[in-house]
Enzyme design. Structure first.
Site, PDB file in Angstrom:
ATOM      1  N   ASP A  28      -2.330 -10.681   2.426  1.00  0.00           N
ATOM      2  CA  ASP A  28      -3.301  -9.988   1.583  1.00  0.00           C
ATOM      3  C   ASP A  28      -2.790  -9.777   0.170  1.00  0.00           C
ATOM      4  O   ASP A  28      -3.203  -8.836  -0.511  1.00  0.00           O
ATOM      5  CB  ASP A  28      -3.646  -8.632   2.202  1.00  0.00           C
ATOM      6  N   LYS A 146      -6.040  -2.112   5.782  1.00  0.00           N
ATOM      7  CA  LYS A 146      -4.704  -1.705   5.325  1.00  0.00           C
ATOM      8  C   LYS A 146      -4.807  -0.957   3.995  1.00  0.00           C
ATOM      9  O   LYS A 146      -5.616  -1.307   3.138  1.00  0.00           O
ATOM     10  CB  LYS A 146      -3.826  -2.944   5.152  1.00  0.00           C
ATOM     11  N   GLU A 188       0.097   2.858   5.912  1.00  0.00           N
ATOM     12  CA  GLU A 188       1.330   2.280   5.351  1.00  0.00           C
ATOM     13  C   GLU A 188       1.934   3.164   4.264  1.00  0.00           C
ATOM     14  O   GLU A 188       1.586   3.048   3.092  1.00  0.00           O
ATOM     15  CB  GLU A 188       1.045   0.884   4.776  1.00  0.00           C
ATOM     16  N   GLU A 190       4.894   3.169   2.440  1.00  0.00           N
ATOM     17  CA  GLU A 190       6.120   2.385   2.189  1.00  0.00           C
ATOM     18  C   GLU A 190       7.100   3.192   1.342  1.00  0.00           C
ATOM     19  O   GLU A 190       6.725   3.792   0.341  1.00  0.00           O
ATOM     20  CB  GLU A 190       5.786   1.075   1.454  1.00  0.00           C
ATOM     21  N   LYS A 230       2.411   1.344   9.688  1.00  0.00           N
ATOM     22  CA  LYS A 230       3.193   0.258   9.079  1.00  0.00           C
ATOM     23  C   LYS A 230       4.231   0.873   8.146  1.00  0.00           C
ATOM     24  O   LYS A 230       3.970   1.075   6.956  1.00  0.00           O
ATOM     25  CB  LYS A 230       2.253  -0.676   8.310  1.00  0.00           C
ATOM     26  N   SER A 303       4.672  -6.674  10.574  1.00  0.00           N
ATOM     27  CA  SER A 303       3.505  -6.967   9.743  1.00  0.00           C
ATOM     28  C   SER A 303       4.077  -7.459   8.432  1.00  0.00           C
ATOM     29  O   SER A 303       4.067  -6.747   7.433  1.00  0.00           O
ATOM     30  CB  SER A 303       2.667  -5.696   9.565  1.00  0.00           C
ATOM     31  N   TYR A 362       1.973  -4.936  -4.553  1.00  0.00           N
ATOM     32  CA  TYR A 362       1.432  -5.937  -3.639  1.00  0.00           C
ATOM     33  C   TYR A 362       0.152  -6.535  -4.156  1.00  0.00           C
ATOM     34  O   TYR A 362      -0.706  -5.852  -4.609  1.00  0.00           O
ATOM     35  CB  TYR A 362       1.183  -5.305  -2.259  1.00  0.00           C
TER      36      TYR A 362
END
Ligand code: 13P
Length: 362
Positions: A28, A146, A188, A190, A230, A303, A362
């Site tokens: 993605d 996500k 997620e 992170e 995630k 993932s 991302y």
């Protein structure tokens, strides 16, 4: 429809993503990010090239053995495939579905600087209009979503309490909103590897972040059995003078998760976060080996974006479909084995380049 109408379906989707020996392919990358990957192989960032590359992923035969779901960027969800001869084919999403790979969609709209936070901190955008977008994605075949919130650890006070709470709240609002539309939320939070902090620091920050996130999810009534976590692995900072072994990362990661993630969550699917392809497999393998000897109620899979696609992109180089697909399958097999704790180090080819990018977006 409301969340209650979707509970059974959400739990079934989450269970499909949590099958032993499998994980997700995170494909993605936003248009800007895939452009950086293409630049590294000398390819222009055109719609045709993005379509050709994502078609390569979708037509990789046998990918479904280790890949239970794929995360797509919005463009790809609505794009038709193209074959090696340049002929248009069915929608890319259908090719994944035909293999039994569940399609998912990135729904966040990127991060913005967090006013009032510490320098470099961010908050994640994309709540406005999210319910309508999620309904459209569901109608097109997506079954999970996500949202990537980004936190960092720094000597000047990050993460701030503001960043931890804001990002937890955003994740929870997103999760509730997409569940109302039938999509399983991948949650997620992170924690970037940037910095020279040690693994103990990462562990305590990550416990705080996860605790706060699950508190916000509870307040928002998120249905945990129909959600997936995630996280990043519990690693030292990329510039830490004392690197950690996969076994230490495995032990710290399990300790962090068992202290802070409810057992109702069916799957924890790690991001690779800048680890090399082989390291990402070794660490996941170690996590599962530690889990086999202790308490771990969740499926512990992957993932991965960079750690599944790096060699694939290099070998494809814009034209060699078969070589790209073979490289993708090799890393899928490695990580499938690692998610059972059965990966023999070095048994699948990889590119050992460091995939770490400072302050990764991302
Ligand atoms: P990496 O595995 O490259 O960290 O990417 C996974 C992802 O989806 C980040 O949001």
């Amino acid at each position: 429809m409301a969340l209650d109408d979707y509970r059974e379906e959400l739990a079934a989707t989450a269970a499909a993503l949590a099958q032993p020996g499998t994980g997700l392919l995170a494909a993605d990358e936003s248009t800007g990010t895939i452009g950086k990957r293409f630049a590294a192989i000398g390819l222009a960032n055109t719609e045709e090239h993005r379509r050709a590359y994502r078609s390569l992923l979708a037509t990789t035969e046998g990918l479904n053995e280790q890949i239970s779901g794929v995360i797509l960027f919005e463009e790809t969800l609505f794009q038709d495939s193209v074959d090696g001869a340049g002929e248009s084919g069915p929608p890319i999403v259908e090719l994944f579905q035909q293999q039994g790979i569940v399609p998912g969609i990135k729904v966040d709209q990127g991060v913005e600087p967090l006013a009032g936070g510490v320098e470099g901190e961010s908050w994640c955008t994309g709540l406005k209009g999210l319910a309508e977008r999620a309904a459209r994605y569901y109608a097109r075949g997506a079954r999970f979503a996500k949202w990537r919130a980004v936190l960092q650890i720094s000597a000047h006070g990050a993460p701030s309490e503001l960043a931890v709470r804001e990002n937890a709240w955003g994740l929870a609002r997103y999760a509730r909103t997409v569940q109302e539309q039938g999509l399983v939320p991948i949650v997620e939070p992170e924690i970037l590897m940037d910095g020279d902090h040690d693994i103990i620091t990462t562990a305590s920050v990550q416990e705080w972040v996860l605790r706060t996130t699950y508190e916000a999810l509870a307040l928002n009534g998120v249905f945990l059995e129909g959600s997936v976590l995630k996280p990043s692995m519990t690693c030292p900072g990329a510039d830490c003078p004392e690197p950690a072994s996969p076994e230490e990362i495995g032990a710290f990661t399990l300790r962090t998760l068992s202290r802070s993630v409810p057992a109702a969550v069916p799957a924890i699917l790690f991001l690779s976060g800048g680890l090399s392809e082989e390291d990402a497999s070794l660490c996941l393998n170690a996590i599962n080996q530690v889990a086999a000897h202790g308490y771990a109620p969740w499926h512990l899979g992957f993932s991965y974006g960079r750690a599944l696609q790096h060699s694939c992109l290099q070998h494809w180089g814009g034209s060699d479909l078969a070589a790209g697909q073979a490289a993708l399958l090799a890393r899928a097999r490695a990580n499938g084995a690692a998610s059972r704790g059965a990966y023999a180090p070095g048994s699948e080819p990889s590119d050992d380049a460091s995939l770490f990018v400072a302050n990764y977006s991302y």
